[in-house]
Design an enzyme around this catalytic site. Sequence first.
Site, PDB file in Angstrom:
ATOM      1  N   ASN A 151       0.806  -1.232   0.000  1.00 22.43           N
ATOM      2  CA  ASN A 151       0.000   0.000   0.000  1.00 22.43           C
ATOM      3  C   ASN A 151       0.832   1.272   0.000  1.00 22.43           C
ATOM      4  O   ASN A 151       0.454   2.266  -0.599  1.00 22.43           O
ATOM      5  CB  ASN A 151      -1.008  -0.014   1.149  1.00 22.43           C
ATOM      6  CG  ASN A 151      -0.356  -0.042   2.500  1.00 22.43           C
ATOM      7  OD1 ASN A 151       0.677  -0.682   2.687  1.00 22.43           O
ATOM      8  ND2 ASN A 151      -0.911   0.657   3.448  1.00 22.43           N
ATOM      9  N   GLY A 227       2.159  -6.115   7.212  1.00 23.34           N
ATOM     10  CA  GLY A 227       1.228  -6.742   6.276  1.00 23.34           C
ATOM     11  C   GLY A 227      -0.048  -7.122   6.997  1.00 23.34           C
ATOM     12  O   GLY A 227      -0.386  -6.555   8.043  1.00 23.34           O
ATOM     13  N   THR A 231      -1.341 -13.072   7.911  1.00 19.31           N
ATOM     14  CA  THR A 231       0.046 -13.405   7.548  1.00 19.31           C
ATOM     15  C   THR A 231       0.937 -13.257   8.782  1.00 19.31           C
ATOM     16  O   THR A 231       1.815 -14.090   9.025  1.00 19.31           O
ATOM     17  CB  THR A 231       0.563 -12.482   6.422  1.00 19.31           C
ATOM     18  OG1 THR A 231      -0.440 -12.325   5.443  1.00 19.31           O
ATOM     19  CG2 THR A 231       1.819 -13.019   5.798  1.00 19.31           C
ATOM     20  N   GLU A 249       3.676  -5.447  12.270  1.00 22.56           N
ATOM     21  CA  GLU A 249       2.780  -4.286  12.086  1.00 22.56           C
ATOM     22  C   GLU A 249       1.656  -4.759  11.174  1.00 22.56           C
ATOM     23  O   GLU A 249       1.884  -4.989   9.983  1.00 22.56           O
ATOM     24  CB  GLU A 249       3.545  -3.127  11.438  1.00 22.56           C
ATOM     25  CG  GLU A 249       4.749  -2.646  12.222  1.00 22.56           C
ATOM     26  CD  GLU A 249       4.383  -2.043  13.567  1.00 22.56           C
ATOM     27  OE1 GLU A 249       3.222  -1.621  13.731  1.00 22.56           O
ATOM     28  OE2 GLU A 249       5.242  -2.024  14.460  1.00 22.56           O
ATOM     29  N   CYS A 283      -3.143   1.499   6.356  1.00 23.47           N
ATOM     30  CA  CYS A 283      -3.524   0.772   7.570  1.00 23.47           C
ATOM     31  C   CYS A 283      -4.135   1.711   8.603  1.00 23.47           C
ATOM     32  O   CYS A 283      -4.874   1.286   9.474  1.00 23.47           O
ATOM     33  CB  CYS A 283      -2.309   0.062   8.148  1.00 23.47           C
ATOM     34  SG  CYS A 283      -0.943   1.190   8.467  1.00 23.47           S
ATOM     35  N   GLU A 463       7.651   0.387  15.915  1.00 23.31           N
ATOM     36  CA  GLU A 463       8.684   0.922  15.037  1.00 23.31           C
ATOM     37  C   GLU A 463       8.863   2.400  15.379  1.00 23.31           C
ATOM     38  O   GLU A 463       8.196   2.946  16.244  1.00 23.31           O
ATOM     39  CB  GLU A 463       8.253   0.765  13.582  1.00 23.31           C
ATOM     40  CG  GLU A 463       8.084  -0.683  13.175  1.00 23.31           C
ATOM     41  CD  GLU A 463       7.775  -0.858  11.690  1.00 23.31           C
ATOM     42  OE1 GLU A 463       6.892  -0.155  11.171  1.00 23.31           O
ATOM     43  OE2 GLU A 463       8.432  -1.701  11.052  1.00 23.31           O
TER      44      GLU A 463
HETATM   45  P1  NAD Z   1       0.200  -9.466   3.107  1.00 24.42           P
HETATM   46  O1  NAD Z   1       0.212  -9.960   4.505  1.00 24.42           O
HETATM   47  O2  NAD Z   1      -0.545 -10.234   2.097  1.00 24.42           O
HETATM   48  O3  NAD Z   1       1.665  -9.306   2.541  1.00 24.42           O
HETATM   49  C1  NAD Z   1       2.636  -8.490   3.147  1.00 24.42           C
HETATM   50  C2  NAD Z   1       4.010  -8.968   2.734  1.00 24.42           C
HETATM   51  O4  NAD Z   1       4.209 -10.257   3.309  1.00 24.42           O
HETATM   52  C3  NAD Z   1       4.193  -9.143   1.229  1.00 24.42           C
HETATM   53  O5  NAD Z   1       5.515  -8.798   0.875  1.00 24.42           O
HETATM   54  C4  NAD Z   1       3.952 -10.633   1.037  1.00 24.42           C
HETATM   55  O6  NAD Z   1       4.580 -11.155  -0.105  1.00 24.42           O
HETATM   56  C5  NAD Z   1       4.584 -11.178   2.299  1.00 24.42           C
HETATM   57  N1  NAD Z   1       4.111 -12.506   2.718  1.00 24.42           N
HETATM   58  C6  NAD Z   1       2.918 -13.085   2.479  1.00 24.42           C
HETATM   59  N2  NAD Z   1       2.895 -14.320   3.007  1.00 24.42           N
HETATM   60  C7  NAD Z   1       4.083 -14.513   3.616  1.00 24.42           C
HETATM   61  C8  NAD Z   1       4.647 -15.594   4.340  1.00 24.42           C
HETATM   62  N3  NAD Z   1       3.994 -16.742   4.546  1.00 24.42           N
HETATM   63  N4  NAD Z   1       5.892 -15.446   4.839  1.00 24.42           N
HETATM   64  C9  NAD Z   1       6.568 -14.297   4.649  1.00 24.42           C
HETATM   65  N5  NAD Z   1       6.099 -13.253   3.949  1.00 24.42           N
HETATM   66  C10 NAD Z   1       4.861 -13.361   3.445  1.00 24.42           C
HETATM   67  O7  NAD Z   1      -0.336  -7.958   3.201  1.00 24.42           O
HETATM   68  P2  NAD Z   1      -0.635  -6.988   2.000  1.00 24.42           P
HETATM   69  O8  NAD Z   1      -1.942  -7.404   1.393  1.00 24.42           O
HETATM   70  O9  NAD Z   1       0.562  -6.842   1.163  1.00 24.42           O
HETATM   71  O10 NAD Z   1      -0.833  -5.600   2.779  1.00 24.42           O
HETATM   72  C11 NAD Z   1      -2.043  -5.158   3.296  1.00 24.42           C
HETATM   73  C12 NAD Z   1      -2.083  -5.371   4.792  1.00 24.42           C
HETATM   74  O11 NAD Z   1      -0.984  -4.705   5.399  1.00 24.42           O
HETATM   75  C13 NAD Z   1      -3.317  -4.765   5.422  1.00 24.42           C
HETATM   76  O12 NAD Z   1      -3.816  -5.680   6.363  1.00 24.42           O
HETATM   77  C14 NAD Z   1      -2.787  -3.531   6.117  1.00 24.42           C
HETATM   78  O13 NAD Z   1      -3.545  -3.094   7.225  1.00 24.42           O
HETATM   79  C15 NAD Z   1      -1.436  -3.981   6.530  1.00 24.42           C
HETATM   80  N6  NAD Z   1      -0.568  -2.843   6.791  1.00 24.42           N
HETATM   81  C16 NAD Z   1      -0.216  -2.580   8.092  1.00 24.42           C
HETATM   82  C17 NAD Z   1       0.573  -1.481   8.375  1.00 24.42           C
HETATM   83  C18 NAD Z   1       0.994  -1.170   9.783  1.00 24.42           C
HETATM   84  O14 NAD Z   1       1.921  -0.379   9.951  1.00 24.42           O
HETATM   85  N7  NAD Z   1       0.367  -1.740  10.788  1.00 24.42           N
HETATM   86  C19 NAD Z   1       1.036  -0.672   7.332  1.00 24.42           C
HETATM   87  C20 NAD Z   1       0.640  -0.970   6.029  1.00 24.42           C
HETATM   88  C21 NAD Z   1      -0.153  -2.067   5.763  1.00 24.42           C
END
Ligand code: NAD
Length: 487
Positions: A151, A227, A231, A249, A283, A463
């Site tokens: 994002n 993410g 996950t 996060e 997020c 962080e």
């Molecule tokens: P995601 O969990 O699908 O993926 C995030 C990252 O993790 C990607 O690089 C993905 O390839 C990797 N990943 C996926 N499965 C994995 C595994 N089994 N092992 C290791 N890495 C793996 O999330 P997304 O769809 O890319 O992002 C959206 C999410 O991120 C939303 O839930 C959002 O709220 C969250 N987010 C949180 C913050 C925060 O600071 N709290 C900031 C931005 C986004």
Amino acid sequence: MFHLKNLIGGELLDPKDGGWIENIEPATGDVLGQIPRSQAADVELAVQAASRAFPSWSQTSFEERSACLRRWGALIANHAEALIAAESQDNGKPVSLARSVDIPRAQKNLEFFAGAIEHFASEAHIPADASHIHYTHRKPVGIVGCISPWNLPLYLFTWKIAPALAAGNCVIAKPSEITPVTAWMLSQWATEAGFPEGVFNVLHGYGHEVGQAIVDHPQIKAISFTGGTQTGAHIARTTAGQFKKLSLELGGKNPALVFADCNFDSALRTTLRSSFANQGQICLCSSRILIEESIYPAFRDALVEKASRIIPGDPTDETTKMGAVVSAAHRDKVLGYIQTAKELGATVLCGGETSPAPNERCANGFFIQPTILEGLDAQCSINQEEIFGPVITLQPFRSETEAVQLANNSSYGLAATIWTENLEQAHRVASRVETGIAWINCWLVRDLRTPFGGVKASGVGREGGFEALRFFTEPQNVCVSTGNGAH
Ligand code: NAD
């Protein structure tokens, strides 16, 4: 058409087994290029390179590490226009947003941690009789994994790698496979910035393949992950037996609490932004708007009127305020939630559909109208699950107690926004909401020194500032006798 490469040991390499993933432009649905579908064998290569680099990198002075980060920041500034265009194209976000937020913040992240490491000193403790001196030796953790989402691609990627490198670690980073381009551009300038080969490595590919291989690798001692909550939970489960350091996060379902005595115009303007900025894909976006009963009709009508005027446009157009959502799959997920809301009896106050293509170029793009829903139960999936798109719900409340109960009626706890002119109420509510961040009469105002993170299902750890430098170091207590008392 581009052809991305991994950065391993200072070299730009194809994946070992030659697998590739198509990268799609959200505004058009067209294939932008190919990215490496890396696997465990690529992780192994990167770990070997990082292991060779770590002994000398971990011994470099903080001035040297700081200088590398500053040079890298300057390279971002030099290439800003190319990065802005790439971020907008890869993610679907308006180019104006990439220009005002994403790319300047990526540069600032590098510069901020270049400075932070200069001020990150060890503590010492000396008892009254000075019989001993205790000091804390903060050592880099070793090889660390930094995994980031789609994002805010370069913004969140640099937010992790900067403190990790500043603290003397070697990094194996994985950007999202959905938005890999700006991380790839940055990786091409790592050598020019002065990082020795193997200190900074970037692997592209799917999360369940290369991401999981990073998480599983026994020589990778810490994982900083941003993410989705599912996950994050999976990573926590699969690393438990290895006792890795974890910073997670995760997702959010953030409330905005709008009290009757708020500055109406300011609350309205910012709630519109906090709901729909980046197509609602931050997020920290507000997704549950809680409004005090006495101003509910007026606030609702004004918000709906303003939201209806946001027309998703071509992200490359400088006047576009809302772009495309990140992928066809994500569009379908968001539309699925809207459909469920309709089946649950929600009133769709505006939006609720895909948005017509803004021009011919974008005929196959992924556009959704800003959507406002009311009349849903606080317990239903629409009010409980993270949608992560341009969709918000409105709920009325009658008292401060009810507002706080509604705000806390969530498994998530990332951020809350509180709108009131009553100073005591503002602080009282901030202390009662179960979130890692509470904004009073503002939103998304960040000072990089402050702790950043969530509670409950929004994550573990913080962080930002010294919190990040503490995460990326192992504190060792060293106790020295002065000979002035017991041994
Ligand atoms: P995601 O969990 O699908 O993926 C995030 C990252 O993790 C990607 O690089 C993905 O390839 C990797 N990943 C996926 N499965 C994995 C595994 N089994 N092992 C290791 N890495 C793996 O999330 P997304 O769809 O890319 O992002 C959206 C999410 O991120 C939303 O839930 C959002 O709220 C969250 N987010 C949180 C913050 C925060 O600071 N709290 C900031 C931005 C986004």
